[in-house]
Design a protein around this motif. Structure first.
Motif, PDB file in Angstrom:
ATOM      1  N   ARG A  58     -55.229  51.827 -47.123  1.00 19.88           N
ATOM      2  CA  ARG A  58     -54.978  53.256 -46.935  1.00 19.88           C
ATOM      3  C   ARG A  58     -55.939  53.837 -45.902  1.00 19.88           C
ATOM      4  O   ARG A  58     -55.545  54.607 -45.030  1.00 19.88           O
ATOM      5  CB  ARG A  58     -55.126  53.978 -48.283  1.00 19.88           C
ATOM      6  CG  ARG A  58     -54.644  55.396 -48.264  1.00 19.88           C
ATOM      7  CD  ARG A  58     -54.706  56.059 -49.640  1.00 19.88           C
ATOM      8  NE  ARG A  58     -54.154  55.224 -50.697  1.00 19.88           N
ATOM      9  CZ  ARG A  58     -54.869  54.714 -51.710  1.00 19.88           C
ATOM     10  NH1 ARG A  58     -56.154  54.963 -51.822  1.00 19.88           N
ATOM     11  NH2 ARG A  58     -54.296  53.971 -52.632  1.00 19.88           N
ATOM     12  N   ALA A  59     -57.207  53.458 -45.985  1.00 22.98           N
ATOM     13  CA  ALA A  59     -58.206  53.949 -45.034  1.00 22.98           C
ATOM     14  C   ALA A  59     -57.902  53.456 -43.628  1.00 22.98           C
ATOM     15  O   ALA A  59     -58.000  54.215 -42.651  1.00 22.98           O
ATOM     16  CB  ALA A  59     -59.601  53.512 -45.458  1.00 22.98           C
ATOM     17  N   SER A  60     -57.509  52.189 -43.535  1.00 22.79           N
ATOM     18  CA  SER A  60     -57.183  51.629 -42.227  1.00 22.79           C
ATOM     19  C   SER A  60     -55.982  52.336 -41.599  1.00 22.79           C
ATOM     20  O   SER A  60     -55.979  52.651 -40.401  1.00 22.79           O
ATOM     21  CB  SER A  60     -56.896  50.129 -42.376  1.00 22.79           C
ATOM     22  OG  SER A  60     -56.538  49.564 -41.148  1.00 22.79           O
ATOM     23  N   ALA A  61     -54.963  52.605 -42.408  1.00 18.76           N
ATOM     24  CA  ALA A  61     -53.775  53.301 -41.898  1.00 18.76           C
ATOM     25  C   ALA A  61     -54.114  54.725 -41.462  1.00 18.76           C
ATOM     26  O   ALA A  61     -53.628  55.196 -40.427  1.00 18.76           O
ATOM     27  CB  ALA A  61     -52.688  53.321 -42.973  1.00 18.76           C
ATOM     28  N   ALA A  62     -54.961  55.405 -42.223  1.00 18.83           N
ATOM     29  CA  ALA A  62     -55.352  56.764 -41.859  1.00 18.83           C
ATOM     30  C   ALA A  62     -56.158  56.772 -40.561  1.00 18.83           C
ATOM     31  O   ALA A  62     -55.948  57.632 -39.704  1.00 18.83           O
ATOM     32  CB  ALA A  62     -56.159  57.402 -42.987  1.00 18.83           C
ATOM     33  N   GLN A  63     -57.065  55.822 -40.404  1.00 10.84           N
ATOM     34  CA  GLN A  63     -57.849  55.741 -39.171  1.00 10.84           C
ATOM     35  C   GLN A  63     -56.950  55.424 -37.982  1.00 10.84           C
ATOM     36  O   GLN A  63     -57.106  56.000 -36.899  1.00 10.84           O
ATOM     37  CB  GLN A  63     -58.931  54.682 -39.299  1.00 10.84           C
ATOM     38  CG  GLN A  63     -60.070  55.089 -40.199  1.00 10.84           C
ATOM     39  CD  GLN A  63     -61.100  53.978 -40.372  1.00 10.84           C
ATOM     40  OE1 GLN A  63     -60.879  52.838 -39.975  1.00 10.84           O
ATOM     41  NE2 GLN A  63     -62.213  54.310 -40.992  1.00 10.84           N
ATOM     42  N   ARG A  64     -56.006  54.509 -38.173  1.00  8.54           N
ATOM     43  CA  ARG A  64     -55.096  54.146 -37.091  1.00  8.54           C
ATOM     44  C   ARG A  64     -54.251  55.349 -36.685  1.00  8.54           C
ATOM     45  O   ARG A  64     -54.028  55.585 -35.488  1.00  8.54           O
ATOM     46  CB  ARG A  64     -54.193  52.992 -37.538  1.00  8.54           C
ATOM     47  CG  ARG A  64     -53.385  52.396 -36.411  1.00  8.54           C
ATOM     48  CD  ARG A  64     -52.545  51.181 -36.835  1.00  8.54           C
ATOM     49  NE  ARG A  64     -53.280  50.246 -37.659  1.00  8.54           N
ATOM     50  CZ  ARG A  64     -53.035  50.014 -38.949  1.00  8.54           C
ATOM     51  NH1 ARG A  64     -52.075  50.674 -39.574  1.00  8.54           N
ATOM     52  NH2 ARG A  64     -53.736  49.137 -39.633  1.00  8.54           N
ATOM     53  N   GLY A  69     -53.165  59.386 -32.478  1.00 11.42           N
ATOM     54  CA  GLY A  69     -52.761  60.775 -32.290  1.00 11.42           C
ATOM     55  C   GLY A  69     -51.617  61.195 -33.176  1.00 11.42           C
ATOM     56  O   GLY A  69     -51.028  62.257 -32.979  1.00 11.42           O
ATOM     57  N   GLU A  70     -51.266  60.390 -34.162  1.00 10.48           N
ATOM     58  CA  GLU A  70     -50.171  60.716 -35.067  1.00 10.48           C
ATOM     59  C   GLU A  70     -50.608  61.696 -36.150  1.00 10.48           C
ATOM     60  O   GLU A  70     -49.774  62.295 -36.820  1.00 10.48           O
ATOM     61  CB  GLU A  70     -49.634  59.442 -35.716  1.00 10.48           C
ATOM     62  CG  GLU A  70     -49.082  58.451 -34.717  1.00 10.48           C
ATOM     63  CD  GLU A  70     -48.818  57.081 -35.322  1.00 10.48           C
ATOM     64  OE1 GLU A  70     -49.087  56.890 -36.528  1.00 10.48           O
ATOM     65  OE2 GLU A  70     -48.358  56.210 -34.571  1.00 10.48           O
ATOM     66  N   SER A  71     -51.917  61.829 -36.345  1.00  8.84           N
ATOM     67  CA  SER A  71     -52.434  62.710 -37.390  1.00  8.84           C
ATOM     68  C   SER A  71     -53.667  63.443 -36.865  1.00  8.84           C
ATOM     69  O   SER A  71     -54.428  62.903 -36.064  1.00  8.84           O
ATOM     70  CB  SER A  71     -52.806  61.878 -38.623  1.00  8.84           C
ATOM     71  OG  SER A  71     -53.459  62.677 -39.569  1.00  8.84           O
ATOM     72  N   ASP A  72     -53.837  64.658 -37.329  1.00  2.00           N
ATOM     73  CA  ASP A  72     -55.027  65.440 -36.979  1.00  2.00           C
ATOM     74  C   ASP A  72     -56.025  65.477 -38.125  1.00  2.00           C
ATOM     75  O   ASP A  72     -57.028  66.176 -38.048  1.00  2.00           O
ATOM     76  CB  ASP A  72     -54.633  66.880 -36.630  1.00  2.00           C
ATOM     77  CG  ASP A  72     -53.825  66.956 -35.347  1.00  2.00           C
ATOM     78  OD1 ASP A  72     -53.968  66.035 -34.512  1.00  2.00           O
ATOM     79  OD2 ASP A  72     -53.054  67.920 -35.187  1.00  2.00           O
ATOM     80  N   ASP A  73     -55.770  64.736 -39.182  1.00  4.44           N
ATOM     81  CA  ASP A  73     -56.594  64.769 -40.392  1.00  4.44           C
ATOM     82  C   ASP A  73     -57.768  63.800 -40.280  1.00  4.44           C
ATOM     83  O   ASP A  73     -57.842  62.794 -40.980  1.00  4.44           O
ATOM     84  CB  ASP A  73     -55.743  64.447 -41.612  1.00  4.44           C
ATOM     85  CG  ASP A  73     -56.468  64.699 -42.912  1.00  4.44           C
ATOM     86  OD1 ASP A  73     -57.494  65.410 -42.894  1.00  4.44           O
ATOM     87  OD2 ASP A  73     -56.012  64.182 -43.951  1.00  4.44           O
ATOM     88  N   LEU A  74     -58.708  64.124 -39.403  1.00  4.66           N
ATOM     89  CA  LEU A  74     -59.887  63.276 -39.223  1.00  4.66           C
ATOM     90  C   LEU A  74     -60.752  63.272 -40.468  1.00  4.66           C
ATOM     91  O   LEU A  74     -61.264  62.227 -40.878  1.00  4.66           O
ATOM     92  CB  LEU A  74     -60.703  63.761 -38.017  1.00  4.66           C
ATOM     93  CG  LEU A  74     -61.991  62.983 -37.719  1.00  4.66           C
ATOM     94  CD1 LEU A  74     -61.658  61.531 -37.413  1.00  4.66           C
ATOM     95  CD2 LEU A  74     -62.735  63.620 -36.568  1.00  4.66           C
ATOM     96  N   VAL A  75     -60.897  64.420 -41.118  1.00  5.27           N
ATOM     97  CA  VAL A  75     -61.707  64.508 -42.333  1.00  5.27           C
ATOM     98  C   VAL A  75     -61.104  63.646 -43.436  1.00  5.27           C
ATOM     99  O   VAL A  75     -61.807  62.899 -44.121  1.00  5.27           O
ATOM    100  CB  VAL A  75     -61.845  65.977 -42.797  1.00  5.27           C
ATOM    101  CG1 VAL A  75     -62.531  66.058 -44.147  1.00  5.27           C
ATOM    102  CG2 VAL A  75     -62.603  66.791 -41.762  1.00  5.27           C
ATOM    103  N   GLY A  76     -59.792  63.705 -43.600  1.00  2.00           N
ATOM    104  CA  GLY A  76     -59.117  62.884 -44.603  1.00  2.00           C
ATOM    105  C   GLY A  76     -59.291  61.403 -44.330  1.00  2.00           C
ATOM    106  O   GLY A  76     -59.495  60.607 -45.248  1.00  2.00           O
TER     107      GLY A  76
END
Length: 110
Positions: A58-64, A69-76
């Motif tokens: 999950r963490a790897s997918a969020a970082q990727r 640029g697919e997500s702006d949720d850097l904090v998440g």
């Protein structure tokens, strides 16, 4: 309840589970063979490993997603990364505790 509070609660619950596994419980009477659940410890430990692995993915997918640029949720993404790191560290502590206990059992004179 906001997402940060939910993540904190999840992390607290996971750390309490790791702590209880690492410390062990009170000494209980041995189960009779017909009451024993074969592999129950193994099944529990496998579930724990799978949960830590899921956190890592999950963490790897969020970082990727943030990097592409697919997500702006850097904090998440950073929270997921820290959660995965803490989960993995706790798992290593449990493994080390089990390894030490096993070594002590092997050294016990009969």
């Amino acid at each position: 309840m906001d997402s940060i509070t939910q993540v904190r609660m999840d992390m607290l619950t996971r750390m309490q589970q790791f702590t209880s596994v690492a410390q062990g419980g009170a000494v209980r009477e041995a189960l009779r063979s017909e009451e024993a659940q074969p592999g129950s410890f193994g099944v529990s430990f496998e579930q724990l490993i799978r949960a830590v692995d899921a956190d890592q993915h999950r963490a790897s997918a969020a970082q990727r997603a943030v990097e592409m640029g697919e997500s702006d949720d850097l904090v998440g993404a950073m929270v997921d990364s820290q959660k995965a790191s803490v989960s993995f560290s706790a798992l290593l502590q449990v493994r080390n505790k089990l390894s030490t206990a096993f070594d002590e059992i092997l050294k016990t004179p009969l």
